[in-house]
Design an enzyme around this catalytic site. Structure first.
Site, short mmCIF file in Angstrom:
data_model
loop_
_atom_site.label_atom_id
_atom_site.label_comp_id
_atom_site.label_asym_id
_atom_site.label_seq_id
_atom_site.Cartn_x
_atom_site.Cartn_y
_atom_site.Cartn_z
N ARG A 184 0.82 -1.21 0.00
CA ARG A 184 0.00 0.00 0.00
C ARG A 184 0.85 1.26 0.00
NH1 ARG A 184 -0.97 4.84 2.52
NH2 ARG A 184 -0.50 3.84 4.53
N HIS A 210 5.12 4.63 12.40
CA HIS A 210 5.28 4.63 10.95
C HIS A 210 6.36 5.66 10.60
CE1 HIS A 210 3.66 4.21 6.76
NE2 HIS A 210 4.13 5.43 6.66
N CYS A 255 4.19 9.70 0.33
CA CYS A 255 2.82 10.20 0.31
C CYS A 255 2.62 11.08 -0.93
CB CYS A 255 2.54 11.02 1.58
SG CYS A 255 0.90 11.76 1.59
N ASN A 295 9.55 4.65 2.95
CA ASN A 295 9.49 4.11 4.30
C ASN A 295 10.82 3.47 4.67
OD1 ASN A 295 6.30 3.97 4.85
ND2 ASN A 295 6.67 3.37 2.75
#
Length: 308
Positions: free
Chosen positions: A16, A207, A240, A249
């Site tokens: 995702r 996160h 994002c 990430n």
């Protein structure tokens, strides 16, 4: 960090958050193969897709098809990101096991990311959470931009704690604190944990993005402060679409290496994580940010047994 003998849950978000910002559209079949590789590597909580409008995030347009094709077995939990009740309707129909709902810490980013004010975001969260929990799903409230906003700058820990308190009052199973743009440092992690622990004892998930090369230090700090779970993306892909200069990430394989060397169990097979990263890197046609696949394990050739 003195964490020998401890354990932390890794939530794999590559399918995702890892893919959503990539311009190369990955086929549904390749996404399913990627998830299958992650399951083989020991991933048990996987953020498989998001139920958002395909015009806003084209990479996630096949959410239902992905969920229809993923392997199902006992102990596997698939997470769907939802931002409104229409997305929840789709997630429930697709058979997700959990929903992740984002509430953003600042007004400007909330409008850019979700098209609503923070107050409206909280009202939306309450409605989504009530319905999802009634359906038997686990609900995570993720506070986006907890560590800093690309438009408004510093975010006060007290403001994050206030949002967390509202989410807890509405009903939630887990709180996730997101460094959406990768600005945090370990001292920020400590301040946020302190502030949030004043309002809830619910499990904390973190996160982190590695935009400024602090993501792994932040993750190790979070574990030392009692984090129940960490998000990461195999290969280190991600970002994002609505945050300027957002980068990937922290990489699952690099994180697993750091944790293993620190005495923290993850239940993941590093060599199979590297293989999963190679698979998705080939689909994207790019060299991935993760480093374990390039440098190799230490001691050389070690492939530790996966923890139960």
């Amino acid at each position: 960090m003195d964490a020998a003998g401890s354990a932390v849950e890794i939530v794999e978000v590559g399918p995702r958050d890892g893919l959503q910002n990539e311009r190369t559209l990955v086929s549904t079949a390749a996404k399913i193969a990627y998830i299958e590789a992650l399951v083989a590597a020991g991933a048990r909580r996987i953020e498989a897709t998001s139920f958002v409008h395909p015009k806003r995030v084209p990479q996630m347009a096949d959410a239902e098809a992905v969920m229809a094709g993923v392997p199902r077995s006992a102990g596997l939990s698939y997470i769907g990101l939802v931002v409104n009740e229409r997305g929840l309707d789709r997630a429930l129909a697709a058979g997700v096991d959990e929903v992740n709902v984002v509430v953003v810490a600042t007004e400007t980013f909330s409008q850019r990311n979700q098209g609503m004010s923070v107050a409206d975001g909280l009202r939306s969260f309450a409605a989504i959470s009530a319905r999802a929990r009634a359906a038997g799903l686990r609900v995570t409230a993720t506070v986006g931009a907890s560590f800093g906003c690309p438009f408004e700058g510093e975010v006060a820990p007290a403001a994050v704690a206030s949002l967390v308190r509202s989410c807890v009052s509405a009903g939630v199973d887990e709180i996730a604190l997101a460094d959406t743009i990768g600005v945090g440092v370990p001292a920020d992690v400590a301040r946020l944990v302190s502030a949030v622990r004043d309002v809830t004892e619910l499990p904390l998930r973190f996160h982190f993005h590695n935009t400024r090369n602090t993501g792994y230090a932040n993750a190790l700090t979070a574990v030392a402060l009692g984090a129940a779970a960490l998000d990461s993306s195999t290969g280190g892909i991600g970002g994002c679409p609505f945050a300027p200069a957002a980068t990937g990430n922290i990489a699952t394989e690099d994180l697993a290496y750091a944790l293993r060397r620190s005495g923290v169990a993850t239940g993941l097979d590093q060599s199979l994580l590297v293989s999963a990263a190679a698979l998705i890197g080939g689909e994207l046609g790019m060299e991935l940010p993760a480093l374990l696949g390039r440098a190799g394990d230490f001691p050389a050739g070690l492939s530790p047994e996966r923890e139960a």
